[in-house]
Design a protein around this motif. Sequence first.
Motif, PDB file in Angstrom:
ATOM      1  N   PHE A 156     -26.782  35.435 -78.712  1.00 47.32           N
ATOM      2  CA  PHE A 156     -25.417  35.656 -79.176  1.00 47.32           C
ATOM      3  C   PHE A 156     -24.376  34.827 -78.426  1.00 47.32           C
ATOM      4  O   PHE A 156     -23.192  34.877 -78.757  1.00 47.32           O
ATOM      5  N   LEU A 157     -24.806  34.060 -77.433  1.00 51.30           N
ATOM      6  CA  LEU A 157     -23.881  33.153 -76.750  1.00 51.30           C
ATOM      7  C   LEU A 157     -24.172  31.696 -77.096  1.00 51.30           C
ATOM      8  O   LEU A 157     -23.569  30.791 -76.514  1.00 51.30           O
ATOM      9  N   ASP A 158     -25.065  31.458 -78.029  1.00 56.06           N
ATOM     10  CA  ASP A 158     -25.454  30.085 -78.345  1.00 56.06           C
ATOM     11  C   ASP A 158     -24.293  29.251 -78.884  1.00 56.06           C
ATOM     12  O   ASP A 158     -24.308  28.017 -78.772  1.00 56.06           O
ATOM     13  N   ASP A 159     -23.299  29.895 -79.482  1.00 58.01           N
ATOM     14  CA  ASP A 159     -22.159  29.154 -80.031  1.00 58.01           C
ATOM     15  C   ASP A 159     -20.971  29.084 -79.081  1.00 58.01           C
ATOM     16  O   ASP A 159     -19.925  28.516 -79.416  1.00 58.01           O
ATOM     17  N   VAL A 160     -21.121  29.635 -77.881  1.00 53.01           N
ATOM     18  CA  VAL A 160     -20.012  29.671 -76.933  1.00 53.01           C
ATOM     19  C   VAL A 160     -19.845  28.309 -76.256  1.00 53.01           C
ATOM     20  O   VAL A 160     -20.814  27.718 -75.774  1.00 53.01           O
ATOM     21  N   GLU A 161     -18.617  27.819 -76.199  1.00 53.57           N
ATOM     22  CA  GLU A 161     -18.332  26.488 -75.651  1.00 53.57           C
ATOM     23  C   GLU A 161     -17.798  26.548 -74.222  1.00 53.57           C
ATOM     24  O   GLU A 161     -17.918  25.571 -73.466  1.00 53.57           O
ATOM     25  N   GLU A 162     -17.171  27.629 -73.843  1.00 57.54           N
ATOM     26  CA  GLU A 162     -16.704  27.832 -72.469  1.00 57.54           C
ATOM     27  C   GLU A 162     -16.840  29.306 -72.130  1.00 57.54           C
ATOM     28  O   GLU A 162     -16.792  30.167 -73.027  1.00 57.54           O
TER      29      GLU A 162
ATOM     30  N   ARG B 208     -25.791  26.756 -68.796  1.00 57.97           N
ATOM     31  CA  ARG B 208     -25.794  26.382 -70.206  1.00 57.97           C
ATOM     32  C   ARG B 208     -24.405  26.095 -70.753  1.00 57.97           C
ATOM     33  O   ARG B 208     -24.251  25.324 -71.703  1.00 57.97           O
ATOM     34  N   ILE B 209     -23.399  26.757 -70.171  1.00 59.98           N
ATOM     35  CA  ILE B 209     -22.050  26.721 -70.735  1.00 59.98           C
ATOM     36  C   ILE B 209     -21.059  26.348 -69.635  1.00 59.98           C
ATOM     37  O   ILE B 209     -21.048  26.983 -68.575  1.00 59.98           O
ATOM     38  N   PRO B 210     -20.194  25.345 -69.836  1.00 62.08           N
ATOM     39  CA  PRO B 210     -19.160  25.061 -68.840  1.00 62.08           C
ATOM     40  C   PRO B 210     -18.264  26.278 -68.649  1.00 62.08           C
ATOM     41  O   PRO B 210     -17.934  26.981 -69.620  1.00 62.08           O
ATOM     42  N   GLY B 211     -17.863  26.540 -67.425  1.00 59.85           N
ATOM     43  CA  GLY B 211     -17.012  27.702 -67.197  1.00 59.85           C
ATOM     44  C   GLY B 211     -16.548  27.820 -65.770  1.00 59.85           C
ATOM     45  O   GLY B 211     -16.856  26.981 -64.912  1.00 59.85           O
ATOM     46  N   VAL B 212     -15.825  28.899 -65.523  1.00 59.34           N
ATOM     47  CA  VAL B 212     -15.238  29.143 -64.204  1.00 59.34           C
ATOM     48  C   VAL B 212     -15.404  30.618 -63.854  1.00 59.34           C
ATOM     49  O   VAL B 212     -15.169  31.500 -64.690  1.00 59.34           O
ATOM     50  N   PHE B 213     -15.778  30.849 -62.603  1.00 63.16           N
ATOM     51  CA  PHE B 213     -15.846  32.200 -62.059  1.00 63.16           C
ATOM     52  C   PHE B 213     -14.758  32.303 -61.002  1.00 63.16           C
ATOM     53  O   PHE B 213     -14.778  31.580 -60.003  1.00 63.16           O
ATOM     54  N   LEU B 214     -13.774  33.179 -61.238  1.00 61.65           N
ATOM     55  CA  LEU B 214     -12.628  33.299 -60.351  1.00 61.65           C
ATOM     56  C   LEU B 214     -12.593  34.668 -59.695  1.00 61.65           C
ATOM     57  O   LEU B 214     -13.355  35.564 -60.052  1.00 61.65           O
ATOM     58  N   ASN B 215     -11.708  34.808 -58.726  1.00 65.85           N
ATOM     59  CA  ASN B 215     -11.632  36.041 -57.947  1.00 65.85           C
ATOM     60  C   ASN B 215     -10.198  36.537 -57.883  1.00 65.85           C
ATOM     61  O   ASN B 215      -9.253  35.739 -57.883  1.00 65.85           O
ATOM     62  N   ILE B 216     -10.054  37.874 -57.817  1.00 67.87           N
ATOM     63  CA  ILE B 216      -8.738  38.479 -57.698  1.00 67.87           C
ATOM     64  C   ILE B 216      -8.738  39.467 -56.541  1.00 67.87           C
ATOM     65  O   ILE B 216      -9.683  40.243 -56.363  1.00 67.87           O
TER      66      ILE B 216
END
Length: 388
Positions: free
Chosen positions: A146-152, A332-340
């Motif tokens: 279900f994440l195969d179409d996710v771009e970011e 698999r997917i470009p992205g960012v993991f951020l912190n608060i």
Amino acid sequence: MDKITLQATLEGYFTWFHRHPELGLAEHKTTARIRELLLGAGVEILDTPLKTGLIAQIRGRPGGPVTALRADIDALPIAEATGLDYASEHPGCMHACGHDFHLTALLGAALLLREEAETLAGTVKLLFQPAEEGAGGAQAVLDTGFLDDVEEIYGLHVMATLAPGVIALSPGATYATVGRFRILVKGRGGHAAEPHHSKDPIVAAARIINQAQTIISRGTSPFDPAVLSITRVLAGSTWNVIPPEALLEGTFRAFSPEKLTHIAESLGKICRGLEESDGIAIDYTWRIVTYSTNNDPVLTEWVAETAKKLDLSVVPYPPTMGGEDFALYQQRIPGVFLNIGVGSPQELHNPGFIANPAPLATAAELLAALGKGSVARLAQNPPSLGSG
């Protein structure tokens, strides 16, 4: 929804989730509550094979790009000692890593995005992931397809030592590659008064513990961070009997699989050496639990700019030896993991950890802005950002 109303709503959700923590792959009530709140807000829930956790989506323009926002939902086997009036009602289980905060913030983002669905340039998927704490939740979600179409993809984690509402992020690897090991020392038990008739596994285990500490201090570069911790020692059942076996468990961590493999193999050499010298059988196994997170540099800069537009303070995030299976998505997917920041009096995984709920609305607004902004940017210029 105005921010004051959003904050009050989210605090109500948050205290419920904090009171009802559930361990990985057993988050049935948590999932049911998330589902109830999403359906009540008119959010579409996808029909996935996940037994716990769920994926929802908010659809904007048909045929537009797809972005995902992720929160984890599982708790830890820790007895809470916070004194909160909404403390865990489940003995020996608590949200000591802020997952209750994460999922509540994502629920808030869902409320905000649902209000703006008509203006979305694409689809935002909302991933409420089970079993982050080492039980394979991220992989299970990826396996659904279900994440195969996710771009970011974007995710958020609380930071105990940072002031509430401050955002911390950096490009590249910020969370470590995590390995887990198990060592079963098989000796020969006997009477404690006659150790010469036994093969004492406790003495051998102690030697493993001592020698293992030299792997990092004497076997790896001080400029290449790594850690090895033995966290469980189990042997014997009474005071006057030498047991037949001793069990050691623990973790090693580094910022590359190659470095982790070197550490794992070094521990294996120690075990084999003791087998030969002490005549004791040692069963040593290890595996990689998750890989290092990898924040796309260009997307990281865009996230920082988005946060600043919301008048949030943004600071660099110092690398940690903590692990995060969000890394599997980033493979698999470009992205960012951020912190608060949540300004806790104790660190994560501590019985006294407290996630201050004050920045919940802030976190929700940021996640919503990332979802909306990501699909808008991708719709305008798909190839411009994200390195894969």
